[in-house]
Design an enzyme around this catalytic site. Structure first.
Site, PDB file in Angstrom:
ATOM      1  N   GLU A 264      41.139  -5.487   6.919  1.00 52.90           N
ATOM      2  CA  GLU A 264      41.945  -4.678   6.003  1.00 52.90           C
ATOM      3  C   GLU A 264      43.377  -5.175   6.022  1.00 52.90           C
ATOM      4  O   GLU A 264      43.924  -5.484   7.089  1.00 52.90           O
ATOM      5  CB  GLU A 264      41.989  -3.201   6.425  1.00 52.90           C
ATOM      6  CG  GLU A 264      40.705  -2.439   6.401  1.00 52.90           C
ATOM      7  CD  GLU A 264      40.918  -0.987   6.862  1.00 52.90           C
ATOM      8  OE1 GLU A 264      41.983  -0.404   6.552  1.00 52.90           O
ATOM      9  OE2 GLU A 264      40.038  -0.467   7.564  1.00 52.90           O
ATOM     10  N   GLU A 315      42.184   6.059  -4.364  1.00 52.86           N
ATOM     11  CA  GLU A 315      41.256   7.124  -3.989  1.00 52.86           C
ATOM     12  C   GLU A 315      41.978   8.470  -4.091  1.00 52.86           C
ATOM     13  O   GLU A 315      42.692   8.887  -3.181  1.00 52.86           O
ATOM     14  CB  GLU A 315      40.721   6.884  -2.583  1.00 52.86           C
ATOM     15  CG  GLU A 315      39.897   5.607  -2.483  1.00 52.86           C
ATOM     16  CD  GLU A 315      39.383   5.364  -1.082  1.00 52.86           C
ATOM     17  OE1 GLU A 315      38.409   6.017  -0.674  1.00 52.86           O
ATOM     18  OE2 GLU A 315      39.974   4.505  -0.387  1.00 52.86           O
ATOM     19  N   LYS A 318      41.966  11.422  -1.323  1.00 53.88           N
ATOM     20  CA  LYS A 318      42.397  11.213   0.051  1.00 53.88           C
ATOM     21  C   LYS A 318      43.502  12.188   0.420  1.00 53.88           C
ATOM     22  O   LYS A 318      44.453  12.381  -0.348  1.00 53.88           O
ATOM     23  CB  LYS A 318      42.904   9.772   0.236  1.00 53.88           C
ATOM     24  CG  LYS A 318      41.867   8.819   0.757  1.00 53.88           C
ATOM     25  CD  LYS A 318      42.534   7.541   1.229  1.00 53.88           C
ATOM     26  CE  LYS A 318      41.580   6.734   2.072  1.00 53.88           C
ATOM     27  NZ  LYS A 318      42.224   5.505   2.577  1.00 53.88           N
ATOM     28  N   GLU A 324      48.546   7.228   0.645  1.00 53.22           N
ATOM     29  CA  GLU A 324      47.113   7.202   0.932  1.00 53.22           C
ATOM     30  C   GLU A 324      46.258   7.159  -0.335  1.00 53.22           C
ATOM     31  O   GLU A 324      45.130   6.695  -0.311  1.00 53.22           O
ATOM     32  CB  GLU A 324      46.722   8.422   1.772  1.00 53.22           C
ATOM     33  CG  GLU A 324      47.223   8.370   3.201  1.00 53.22           C
ATOM     34  CD  GLU A 324      46.696   7.154   3.943  1.00 53.22           C
ATOM     35  OE1 GLU A 324      45.469   6.938   3.943  1.00 53.22           O
ATOM     36  OE2 GLU A 324      47.519   6.396   4.494  1.00 53.22           O
TER      37      GLU A 324
END
Length: 449
Positions: A264, A315, A318, A324
């Site tokens: 990542e 996303e 989240k 985030e």
């Protein structure tokens, strides 16, 4: 994704690291998270296969719907054992059942490449799970071999909080934290060597940078070069320093030969601070992709790093701060948040930073300033020639630019080679204030700039 910043202290740079980037990327991986109102896996798999050059995905579970969706696409998949399942999987019978239920029904139709046993386990501080991590890796690997599956490798993803950074900011002195070094990480590295599997790390400059030095984290100018006093290598960004610190820690234990995979990394396009923007995220990931394709680092020049950018989508579900929900390359409707050259037909998001093709057309060259010291000139030569991608043979004995045998001439030649290679932007001629862009061709006889 790590939530706590690593203990690291590095300095800013004072010039941009610019790159000439292809219209389409040959190969790169992405992390495919699913916390949001996202399209179904079948649509995602089709989109990646038909409209992007993304050739691998990493998921944070073993979702059968995702695994079925990627069957026959040719896109490789990294699956993850949930952290909570690790203690039970240290038992051989449980590991065989897990492989039978989660791998064998899908592979090889779905190209499962790695099984990551948990994610950032050492960061959790759960001693029971930590103690069972390597045993679970071994039993799962044994279960794969017993089932005749030899092309799926077992690894585990580590936060770079595993590194105890040198107080002087010297990547060559990077070492694993003593609490984990000999008892946990050395045996894990031995397992990787034995099974020819990679050591997976999650290097996130975003979680460890000094807000006063943000440009060092995102490959932007102004910056101040960081010189490792032990190797004399020059670091132009925090990512390279993180990677070389990891390599140094591995090498110190005798495992410098084990392959490294970047599980990542990324930069959010929005957060609760000014350093998050689509432009900054695009620039960060452009530089990451370049390293993935062979630029390497000062201690690992020209080395390719299999890399999984975080993440595929924003996303929306989240929890936590704004960042985030804004790590994605794409929105839920498949439109790009910004363009990094991954769409086959071009993108509709915020354009990537302009990256002019390297050329001497237009009459621009980079040479050393008259006031630059010999030490600065030699440092420029050392740095350019250590980066890879620039041919420094012409300034060596017998080369076309060896004569006149002048340090200033040699430095100007390699500085200009770097400048031309990286788009002839003024920022790529900064060299900590020792370079200057000129309009007259500095070529001298057989030495052609």
């Amino acid at each position: 994704m790590a939530k706590a910043p690593p203990l690291i202290s590095f300095l800013l740079f004072s010039a941009a690291v610019l790159l000439t980037f292809p219209a389409a990327i040959s190969s790169i991986g992405v992390n495919y998270g699913t916390l949001g109102n996202l399209p179904p896996p079948t649509q995602v798999a089709n989109f990646l296969k038909t409209q992007t050059s993304i050739d691998s995905v990493k998921i944070f579970n073993v979702d059968p719907n995702i695994l079925r969706a990627f069957a026959g696409t040719g896109i490789s998949v990294v699956v993850t054992v949930p952290n909570g399942d690790i203690p039970a999987l240290a038992n051989g019978m449980q590991a065989r059942r897990w492989v039978s239920a989660n791998i064998l029904p899908f592979h090889p139709q779905t190209k499962i490449k790695y099984i990551s046993v948990g994610n950032e386990i050492l960061l959790t501080g759960d001693n029971n799970t930590i103690s069972k991590l390597l045993p679970a890796m071994r039993t799962i690997n044994s279960a794969l071999v017993r089932a005749g599956v030899r092309d799926v490798k077992v690894t585990t993803a580590h936060s770079l909080n595993i590194i105890a950074y040198d107080l002087h900011g010297a990547p060559s002195r990077g070492r694993f934290r003593p609490v984990w070094e000999k008892n946990i990480l050395a045996p894990i590295l031995a397992f990787h060597r034995q099974t020819k599997s990679p050591f997976m790390v999650n290097p996130y400059p975003y979680f460890g940078f000094d807000p006063k030095n943000v440009n060092f984290a995102i490959f932007r100018s102004p910056y101040k070069a960081v010189r490792d006093p032990f190797t004399r290598k020059i670091y132009t960004n925090m990512y390279d320093a993180l990677m070389d610190s990891t390599y140094s820690a591995m090498k110190a234990l005798g495992y410098g030969d084990v392959n490294i995979v970047v599980g990542e990394t990324g930069w959010p396009s929005a957060c609760d601070a000014p350093w998050c923007s689509p432009a900054n995220a695009a620039w960060f990931n452009l530089n990451i992709i370049r390293r993935a394709q062979g630029q390497g680092t000062p201690l690992m020049p020209k080395r390719r790093f299999e890399t999984y950018i975080f993440g595929l989508f924003n996303e929306e579900s989240k929890p936590g701060p704004t960042a985030e929900r804004n790590w994605g390359l794409f929105r839920s409707d498949f439109s790009p948040v910004y363009d990094v050259g991954l769409l086959r037909g071009g993108g509709r998001g915020h354009p990537a930073p302009a990256l002019p093709a390297p050329s001497t057309a237009g009459g621009k060259w980079c040479v050393a300033k008259s006031g630059a010291t010999n030490a600065q000139l030699q440092a420029n030569i050392d740095w350019v020639c250590s980066q890879g991608g620039v041919d420094c043979k012409p300034i060596q004995a017998g080369g076309s630019c060896f004569n006149p045998s002048s340090l200033r001439m040699h430095a100007s030649f390699v500085m200009n080679a770097y400048f031309q290679k990286n788009g002839r932007s003024d920022g790529s001629c900064h060299f900590s204030g020792t370079g200057v862009v000129v309009r007259s061709n500095p070529s001298d006889g057989a030495c052609k700039f």
